[in-house]
Design a protein around this motif. Structure first.
Motif, PDB file in Angstrom:
ATOM      1  N   LEU A 110     -19.874 -17.680   2.485  1.00  0.00           N
ATOM      2  CA  LEU A 110     -18.744 -16.886   2.978  1.00  0.00           C
ATOM      3  C   LEU A 110     -17.628 -16.842   1.934  1.00  0.00           C
ATOM      4  O   LEU A 110     -17.387 -17.842   1.262  1.00  0.00           O
ATOM      5  N   ASP A 111     -16.956 -15.763   1.754  1.00  0.00           N
ATOM      6  CA  ASP A 111     -17.053 -14.473   2.384  1.00  0.00           C
ATOM      7  C   ASP A 111     -18.101 -13.641   1.647  1.00  0.00           C
ATOM      8  O   ASP A 111     -18.034 -13.482   0.430  1.00  0.00           O
ATOM      9  N   TYR A 112     -19.072 -13.095   2.378  1.00  0.00           N
ATOM     10  CA  TYR A 112     -20.252 -12.498   1.761  1.00  0.00           C
ATOM     11  C   TYR A 112     -19.922 -11.382   0.777  1.00  0.00           C
ATOM     12  O   TYR A 112     -20.567 -11.261  -0.268  1.00  0.00           O
ATOM     13  N   ASN A 113     -18.930 -10.564   1.092  1.00  0.00           N
ATOM     14  CA  ASN A 113     -18.654  -9.427   0.213  1.00  0.00           C
ATOM     15  C   ASN A 113     -18.004  -9.830  -1.105  1.00  0.00           C
ATOM     16  O   ASN A 113     -17.815  -8.990  -1.992  1.00  0.00           O
ATOM     17  N   ASN A 114     -17.679 -11.114  -1.253  1.00  0.00           N
ATOM     18  CA  ASN A 114     -17.174 -11.608  -2.536  1.00  0.00           C
ATOM     19  C   ASN A 114     -18.290 -12.125  -3.429  1.00  0.00           C
ATOM     20  O   ASN A 114     -18.032 -12.598  -4.538  1.00  0.00           O
TER      21      ASN A 114
ATOM     22  N   VAL B  24     -25.561  -2.073  -1.511  1.00  0.00           N
ATOM     23  CA  VAL B  24     -26.709  -1.225  -1.191  1.00  0.00           C
ATOM     24  C   VAL B  24     -26.716  -0.831   0.285  1.00  0.00           C
ATOM     25  O   VAL B  24     -26.980   0.323   0.642  1.00  0.00           O
ATOM     26  N   PHE B  25     -26.410  -1.792   1.157  1.00  0.00           N
ATOM     27  CA  PHE B  25     -26.502  -1.569   2.597  1.00  0.00           C
ATOM     28  C   PHE B  25     -25.103  -1.291   3.153  1.00  0.00           C
ATOM     29  O   PHE B  25     -24.230  -2.150   3.108  1.00  0.00           O
ATOM     30  N   LYS B  26     -24.921  -0.063   3.681  1.00  0.00           N
ATOM     31  CA  LYS B  26     -23.587   0.359   4.096  1.00  0.00           C
ATOM     32  C   LYS B  26     -23.548   0.942   5.512  1.00  0.00           C
ATOM     33  O   LYS B  26     -22.488   1.300   5.992  1.00  0.00           O
ATOM     34  N   ASN B  27     -24.704   1.058   6.151  1.00  0.00           N
ATOM     35  CA  ASN B  27     -24.730   1.626   7.495  1.00  0.00           C
ATOM     36  C   ASN B  27     -25.606   0.766   8.403  1.00  0.00           C
ATOM     37  O   ASN B  27     -25.918  -0.374   8.063  1.00  0.00           O
TER      38      ASN B  27
ATOM     39  N   LYS C   6     -31.893   0.216   9.898  1.00  0.00           N
ATOM     40  CA  LYS C   6     -32.770  -0.964   9.954  1.00  0.00           C
ATOM     41  C   LYS C   6     -32.008  -2.274  10.142  1.00  0.00           C
ATOM     42  O   LYS C   6     -32.533  -3.351   9.854  1.00  0.00           O
ATOM     43  N   LEU C   7     -30.788  -2.172  10.615  1.00  0.00           N
ATOM     44  CA  LEU C   7     -29.989  -3.380  10.850  1.00  0.00           C
ATOM     45  C   LEU C   7     -30.546  -4.133  12.055  1.00  0.00           C
ATOM     46  O   LEU C   7     -30.844  -3.530  13.087  1.00  0.00           O
ATOM     47  N   GLN C   8     -30.671  -5.453  11.937  1.00  0.00           N
ATOM     48  CA  GLN C   8     -31.160  -6.281  13.033  1.00  0.00           C
ATOM     49  C   GLN C   8     -30.098  -7.300  13.427  1.00  0.00           C
ATOM     50  O   GLN C   8     -29.451  -7.893  12.561  1.00  0.00           O
ATOM     51  N   ALA C   9     -29.928  -7.482  14.746  1.00  0.00           N
ATOM     52  CA  ALA C   9     -28.930  -8.428  15.235  1.00  0.00           C
ATOM     53  C   ALA C   9     -29.333  -8.915  16.619  1.00  0.00           C
ATOM     54  O   ALA C   9     -30.352  -8.496  17.171  1.00  0.00           O
ATOM     55  N   TYR C  10     -28.517  -9.821  17.167  1.00  0.00           N
ATOM     56  CA  TYR C  10     -28.854 -10.421  18.458  1.00  0.00           C
ATOM     57  C   TYR C  10     -28.805  -9.408  19.595  1.00  0.00           C
ATOM     58  O   TYR C  10     -29.353  -9.644  20.675  1.00  0.00           O
ATOM     59  N   ARG C  11     -28.153  -8.272  19.354  1.00  0.00           N
ATOM     60  CA  ARG C  11     -28.187  -7.178  20.323  1.00  0.00           C
ATOM     61  C   ARG C  11     -28.004  -5.864  19.554  1.00  0.00           C
ATOM     62  O   ARG C  11     -27.399  -5.853  18.465  1.00  0.00           O
ATOM     63  N   PRO C  12     -28.506  -4.772  20.065  1.00  0.00           N
ATOM     64  CA  PRO C  12     -28.488  -3.516  19.303  1.00  0.00           C
ATOM     65  C   PRO C  12     -27.111  -2.895  19.137  1.00  0.00           C
ATOM     66  O   PRO C  12     -26.880  -2.150  18.187  1.00  0.00           O
ATOM     67  N   ASP C  13     -26.175  -3.202  20.038  1.00  0.00           N
ATOM     68  CA  ASP C  13     -24.870  -2.537  19.992  1.00  0.00           C
ATOM     69  C   ASP C  13     -23.780  -3.450  19.428  1.00  0.00           C
ATOM     70  O   ASP C  13     -22.674  -3.546  19.986  1.00  0.00           O
ATOM     71  N   VAL C  14     -24.079  -4.135  18.320  1.00  0.00           N
ATOM     72  CA  VAL C  14     -23.055  -4.990  17.702  1.00  0.00           C
ATOM     73  C   VAL C  14     -21.886  -4.128  17.252  1.00  0.00           C
ATOM     74  O   VAL C  14     -22.037  -2.927  16.980  1.00  0.00           O
ATOM     75  N   SER C  15     -20.728  -4.725  17.148  1.00  0.00           N
ATOM     76  CA  SER C  15     -19.522  -3.992  16.768  1.00  0.00           C
ATOM     77  C   SER C  15     -19.587  -3.557  15.309  1.00  0.00           C
ATOM     78  O   SER C  15     -20.422  -4.044  14.529  1.00  0.00           O
ATOM     79  N   ASP C  16     -18.702  -2.652  14.933  1.00  0.00           N
ATOM     80  CA  ASP C  16     -18.644  -2.208  13.542  1.00  0.00           C
ATOM     81  C   ASP C  16     -18.322  -3.375  12.609  1.00  0.00           C
ATOM     82  O   ASP C  16     -18.840  -3.456  11.494  1.00  0.00           O
ATOM     83  N   SER C  17     -17.449  -4.284  13.084  1.00  0.00           N
ATOM     84  CA  SER C  17     -17.103  -5.452  12.270  1.00  0.00           C
ATOM     85  C   SER C  17     -18.318  -6.340  12.047  1.00  0.00           C
ATOM     86  O   SER C  17     -18.574  -6.807  10.926  1.00  0.00           O
ATOM     87  N   GLN C  18     -19.081  -6.589  13.107  1.00  0.00           N
ATOM     88  CA  GLN C  18     -20.291  -7.404  12.981  1.00  0.00           C
ATOM     89  C   GLN C  18     -21.319  -6.729  12.081  1.00  0.00           C
ATOM     90  O   GLN C  18     -21.942  -7.375  11.226  1.00  0.00           O
TER      91      GLN C  18
ATOM     92  N   SER D 214     -20.687  -4.723   9.672  1.00  0.00           N
ATOM     93  CA  SER D 214     -20.176  -4.813   8.303  1.00  0.00           C
ATOM     94  C   SER D 214     -20.509  -6.169   7.688  1.00  0.00           C
ATOM     95  O   SER D 214     -20.884  -6.256   6.511  1.00  0.00           O
ATOM     96  N   TYR D 215     -20.373  -7.241   8.485  1.00  0.00           N
ATOM     97  CA  TYR D 215     -20.721  -8.575   7.984  1.00  0.00           C
ATOM     98  C   TYR D 215     -22.216  -8.667   7.662  1.00  0.00           C
ATOM     99  O   TYR D 215     -22.600  -9.250   6.639  1.00  0.00           O
ATOM    100  N   ILE D 216     -23.044  -8.095   8.521  1.00  0.00           N
ATOM    101  CA  ILE D 216     -24.489  -8.132   8.272  1.00  0.00           C
ATOM    102  C   ILE D 216     -24.821  -7.361   7.002  1.00  0.00           C
ATOM    103  O   ILE D 216     -25.629  -7.813   6.172  1.00  0.00           O
TER     104      ILE D 216
END
Length: 541
Positions: free
Chosen positions: A365-369, A377-380, A383-395, A397-399
């Protein structure tokens, strides 16, 4: 209003928080404890001012404290504006290794109108505020509460320092890091000396084949293998490793018993493990084994130089370099790619037998540093995977940032493999991470640690690349590794695996703990008192 601008509260606010504002404007990296410690000192000093209002010596003592904090703030401001970062142990390490002439040249080179003007502005306003500072002579009930709160916070601060032995979490900025550095320096040197004596004077044997050999051991940081396309992740996060998949042995079932860097590497890099429970300070290191076996050794790192246990290992290596010294300790824009020239130099060094340890900042952390902006490379959400499909924009972004950091680590490892392909003698690369990372994989959380540990924090990559010369020289070992990719393993067995991989004959080697040995025996995998295989392991979909 005029009376408020002269009050001690206004002086404290400016002295404590103007440097903090500059640190936030000019730095991408700020310690999480920095804001809390400054707020705590605002309350403590504000309450103390009421106690000191009728006592000239107490009032002078308060002013002395404020002068020290002002000078500390000046250093914080100057460092942030000049270098875009905050003071770390590496900053003081670099200063301690400089003579007065080097420091003078350093100051003249980096002086600018911007940092000089801001510094003078801060010091001038601080001086005027302290010179005219007023403290009320009578106390209202709310101010008596503040005095009580200040006393409580002072006690808490003392307890925290004693409990955690980390002054910089309690005293903000330059002063906290400086005190921490001075407190730890003597113990740090003693630890290094103890490690040198242990590794050189302990009665053990170690020898290696008298043939040219080159090995690179890369230690990643906070890397969850489930975010690697090499391990089946749908995003192409490891294209360079994917491209050489036929030359890799990727172990699929390795976990670390510790989700913290220091705890993990203390066991990974020494003979201590969760079974033998050996005292770390009495456990021979892997570096010591390689040194005794006749290898020339390197320690190349993008981590801080005053952290144990790898600080001691670096000192016992034949060659060592921390790139934090090249960046004045700043942790931003200090990417792992800056290690590549040093790795290439070590690979090309004339020593016939060598082991090169590389410690990355990886996905800390912080990953973007952890990667240059142009390497994003990954900006949207594709194929994003998370604990639920409707994660927030902030979450999301972290992924994305985390996946980008893994993509960049892949570039570092892949480039090093490309360098090793130019070596004609037997050569191999071992890559693993100290621990994993939860990045909204199984719950609403990002990070790692012993509390609320998840499988994502423990499941790490464990990869071996070897050239054709290695396979021809050690065909049995190569075949056994290929047969054991699915075996359940623990990361704290690296001490034995590395000896097996390099075919070092050592009296400390235990074949039952080496995945590349036919005698390998799986151990029970316990992490923080929980059985990984029955309590923590991710269930198959």
């Amino acid at each position: 209003m005029h009376r408020f601008t002269l009050s001690h509260w206004w002086a404290l606010l400016f002295i404590l928080f103007f440097p903090f504002l500059m640190m936030n404007l000019y730095s991408d990296f700020i310690r999480e404890s920095e804001m809390n410690s400054r707020l705590g000192w605002l309350v403590m000093l504000g309450g103390f001012a009421y106690l000191a209002r009728h006592h000239v010596y107490l009032y002078r003592f308060l002013l002395l404290i404020l002068i020290f904090i002002t000078l500390s703030g000046a250093m914080d401001l100057l460092y942030a504006v000049t270098f875009g970062g905050v003071f770390t142990s590496a900053s003081f390490e670099a200063i301690s290794q400089s003579d007065p002439r080097e420091i003078y040249e350093f100051l003249t080179v980096y002086a600018s109108y911007e940092n000089v003007v801001l510094l003078l502005l801060y010091l001038t306003i601080s001086y005027l505020l302290l010179k005219r500072m007023l403290v009320k002579t009578s106390l209202m009930r709310k101010e008596k509460v503040l005095v009580g709160l200040a006393i409580v916070m002072f006690i808490v601060a003392i307890v925290e320092v004693q409990k955690r032995n980390r002054v910089f979490d309690t005293i903000p900025g330059f002063n906290g890091v400086a005190i921490d550095y001075l407190n730890n320096r003597e113990g740090f040197e003693q630890s290094i000396q103890a490690r040198e004596e242990l590794d050189t004077q302990t009665d053990f044997s170690a020898s290696s084949r008298d043939i040219p050999q080159t090995y690179v051991i890369i230690i990643g940081e906070s890397m969850n293998r489930n975010h690697m396309s090499l391990y089946g992740y749908p995003r192409a996060t490891t294209p360079m490793l994917d491209a050489v998949r036929s030359d890799l042995i990727a172990f699929e079932n390795i976990v670390t018993p510790y989700a913290q860097t220091a705890a993990s590497l203390r066991h990974v890099l020494t003979e201590a493990n969760t079974d033998n429970q050996k005292d770390i300070n009495q456990s021979v290191s892997l570096m010591g084994v390689f040194n005794k076996a006749g290898f020339e050794t390197w320690w190349l790192s993008n981590q801080q130089p005053m952290r144990m246990p790898f600080a001691a290992l670096a000192k016992t290596a034949d060659h060592s370099h921390f790139i934090s010294h090249d960046f004045h300790g700043v942790e931003v824009e200090r990417y792992d790619g800056y290690l590549l020239p040093y790795i290439q130099e070590a690979v090309q060094a004339p020593a016939e037998k060598k082991v090169i340890f590389v410690h990355l900042m990886g996905s800390h952390l912080d990953y973007n540093n952890r990667y240059p902006p142009e390497k994003s490379v990954f900006k949207n959400r594709d194929k994003l995977q998370a604990y639920r499909p409707d994660v927030s924009d902030s979450q999301a972004s972290y992924i994305n940032s985390y996946d980008n950091s893994i993509h960049y680590t892949d570039e570092i490892v892949g480039t090093t493999i490309a360098d090793l392909t130019t070596v004609s003698n037997a050569a191999a690369l071992l890559f693993f991470a100290d621990h994993g990372e939860e990045v909204f994989d199984t719950k609403d959380f990002k990070g790692h640690g012993p509390d609320g540990v998840t499988a994502s924090m423990l499941e790490v990559p464990f990869i071996v690349w070897r050239n054709s010369a290695y396979r021809e020289t050690f065909p049995d070992v190569d075949q056994i590794m290929a047969n054991h990719t699915g075996q359940p393993g623990l990361l704290d067995d690296v001490f034995h695996f590395a000896q097996c991989l390099t075919q070092v004959e050592s009296s400390l080697y235990d074949a039952q703990n080496a995945l590349c040995s036919a005698d390998f025996q799986p151990r029970k995998r316990i992490a923080y008192g929980q059985d990984y295989d029955t309590e923590l392991k991710r269930k198959a979909p």
